[in-house]
Design an enzyme around this catalytic site. Structure first.
Site, mmCIF file in Angstrom:
data_model
loop_
_atom_site.group_PDB
_atom_site.id
_atom_site.type_symbol
_atom_site.label_atom_id
_atom_site.label_comp_id
_atom_site.label_asym_id
_atom_site.label_seq_id
_atom_site.Cartn_x
_atom_site.Cartn_y
_atom_site.Cartn_z
ATOM 1 N N PRO A 30 11.039 -18.770 1.590
ATOM 2 C CA PRO A 30 11.619 -17.542 1.032
ATOM 3 C C PRO A 30 11.087 -17.191 -0.348
ATOM 4 C CG PRO A 30 13.323 -18.827 2.117
ATOM 5 C CD PRO A 30 12.082 -19.674 2.125
ATOM 6 N N GLY A 36 5.426 -17.378 -0.806
ATOM 7 C CA GLY A 36 4.613 -16.723 0.199
ATOM 8 C C GLY A 36 3.142 -16.873 -0.147
ATOM 9 N N SER A 37 2.607 -15.886 -0.867
ATOM 10 C CA SER A 37 1.220 -15.977 -1.301
ATOM 11 C C SER A 37 0.996 -17.171 -2.227
ATOM 12 C CB SER A 37 0.803 -14.676 -2.013
ATOM 13 O OG SER A 37 0.849 -13.582 -1.116
ATOM 14 N N TRP A 87 9.384 -16.650 7.684
ATOM 15 C CA TRP A 87 8.368 -15.882 8.398
ATOM 16 C C TRP A 87 7.641 -16.744 9.427
ATOM 17 C CZ3 TRP A 87 9.942 -11.385 7.303
ATOM 18 C CH2 TRP A 87 10.368 -11.068 6.003
ATOM 19 N N ARG A 145 -7.117 15.441 28.411
ATOM 20 C CA ARG A 145 -6.350 16.543 27.819
ATOM 21 C C ARG A 145 -7.259 17.764 27.656
ATOM 22 N NH1 ARG A 145 -1.459 19.018 26.699
ATOM 23 N NH2 ARG A 145 -1.350 19.733 24.543
ATOM 24 N N GLY A 189 -1.983 13.520 19.112
ATOM 25 C CA GLY A 189 -1.111 14.561 18.606
ATOM 26 C C GLY A 189 0.348 14.176 18.728
ATOM 27 N N GLU A 232 -0.846 -14.504 7.309
ATOM 28 C CA GLU A 232 -1.868 -15.504 6.987
ATOM 29 C C GLU A 232 -2.709 -15.098 5.770
ATOM 30 O OE1 GLU A 232 -3.854 -17.488 10.162
ATOM 31 O OE2 GLU A 232 -2.164 -17.185 11.511
#
Length: 390
Positions: free
Chosen positions: A136, A139-140, A164, A275, A346, A370
């Site tokens: 928590p 992370g990095s 995660w 289309r 679209g 990652e």
């Protein structure tokens, strides 16, 4: 249109065995994966039975030695399998990549006894793995992790939380990085933790923008006890173990991103060819043709980049910089190509009746997992210019 198999890509494969392998994967995609992708992703169902079939077919251990139940395939081939799977359903392609990542510490740093005891079941015995590095608050900056393992006789007792975690709560085993010594990267050790270990639990899965069929959850380790025979590598070597795995894992993400981008290009081409406006297919209009040409170029460039990095890895040469480049480029390209696919379709591209909106939502996470793409730029720059001065 949501449930079609991806268009076959002409591949340059090194052996007849590799060509047969890709044919097998394409048949499994056509028969077992693509038809249910849209429905299962919308319902948030994890396809465990698909992973069982992949294991039975030998597709969960492709880059690992055959004596331990693996496929002995070069990364160049394994990554193209991932691309095929991710083009059909990212939950499956990314799941195989994460499982392979979870096996890496044991395969690369485990003893012969450890590999013989555990790797065959992980590569071909129906087990599914998860990788526990992020937390928590880490992370990095993974070197600041707080999950701790302490010695208790011949065992280790692990306490902490991981965040995660792909396959969190359903994995049969976790490769877990925990602090066993000093602060910083030198005090981290890797452990192989059974998914049913007493004291291991999972929080409710995260509610995500995309990949709803793939559970991502925190796991909590409350006095989880493992023997010293489940320590992977030396004490304090865990951060090096993690980084080595991530270099290879980033190539897996690059291949998955290329698969997602290819699927988006296929969907855009099919729609633009069918289309009609102003009496002719919209694919005849130059503005749209140029957009499709740019999309195709991005896909081909990404594929070439990840394969070039894989060939370096297969040759035993340094590939960390090229892996970061491949992860950066391929995931940015996937985000661009899927966004453009929505534009080609679209209003229909914005609806769940067509695959473009799902692919666009799925592409976003690949720029994050990652190592965010900002981290990839730091890795590349460090290789080019050396560590930044402070």
């Amino acid at each position: 249109m949501n449930d079609r198999a991806p268009q076959a890509v002409d591949r340059q494969l090194p052996t007849d065995e590799a060509r047969d392998l890709i044919s097998l994967v394409r048949e499994m995609v056509r028969r077992d994966i693509a038809p249910a992708t849209a429905e299962e992703e919308e319902a948030g169902r994890f396809p465990r039975e698909t992973f069982t079939r992949l294991s039975e077919a030998g597709l969960l251990g492709l880059p690992y030695p055959v004596e331990y139940g693996g496929g002995d395939q070069p990364y160049e081939v394994y990554l193209q399998v991932l691309e095929e799977l991710a083009a059909a359903r990212l939950t499956v392609g990314l799941g195989v990549s994460v499982h392979t990542l979870a096996c890496h510490a044991l395969a690369a740093f485990g003893t012969d006894e450890q590999r013989a005891a555990h790797l065959p079941a992980m590569t071909g015995g129906g087990l599914l793995g998860a990788y526990g590095l992020s937390e928590p608050a880490a992370g990095s900056d993974a070197a600041s992790l707080r999950t701790r393992a302490r010695r208790d006789g011949d065992d280790w007792v692990i306490d902490g939380s991981k965040a995660w975690i792909t396959h969190g709560g359903i994995a049969d085993f976790y490769t877990v990085m925990a602090r066993t010594g000093e602060e910083g990267p030198r005090g981290i050790t890797a452990f192989l933790v059974p998914g049913d270990a007493p004291g291991l639990s999972a929080a409710a899965p995260e509610r995500k923008m995309g990949m709803k069929g793939s559970p991502t959850a925190q796991i909590h380790l409350d006095g989880v006890r493992v023997g010293d025979d489940r320590r992977l590598g030396a004490e304090g070597q865990g951060f090096a173990v993690a980084l080595a795995a991530l270099d290879s894992g980033r190539l897996g993400i690059a291949a998955c991103a290329t698969g997602v981008a290819q699927a988006a290009l296929d969907a855009a081409l099919e729609y633009a060819s069918g289309r009609r406006q102003f009496g002719r297919p919209i694919a005849d209009f130059q503005g749209l043709r140029f957009l499709l040409a740019d999309m195709a170029t991005q896909v081909e460039a990404g594929r070439a980049l990840y394969l070039a990095a894989a060939r370096l890895r297969d040759a035993g040469l340094p590939f960390s910089r090229q892996a970061a480049m491949a992860k950066l480029f391929c995931t940015d390209a996937a985000m661009k190509v899927t966004t453009d696919a929505v534009q080609v379709l679209g209003g229909y591209g914005y609806t769940a009746d067509f695959p473009a909106e799902r692919l666009m939502r799925e592409a976003k996470v690949l720029q994050i997992v990652e190592g965010t793409n900002q981290i990839q730029r730091m890795v590349i720059a460090r290789h080019l210019a050396g560590p930044e001065s402070r």
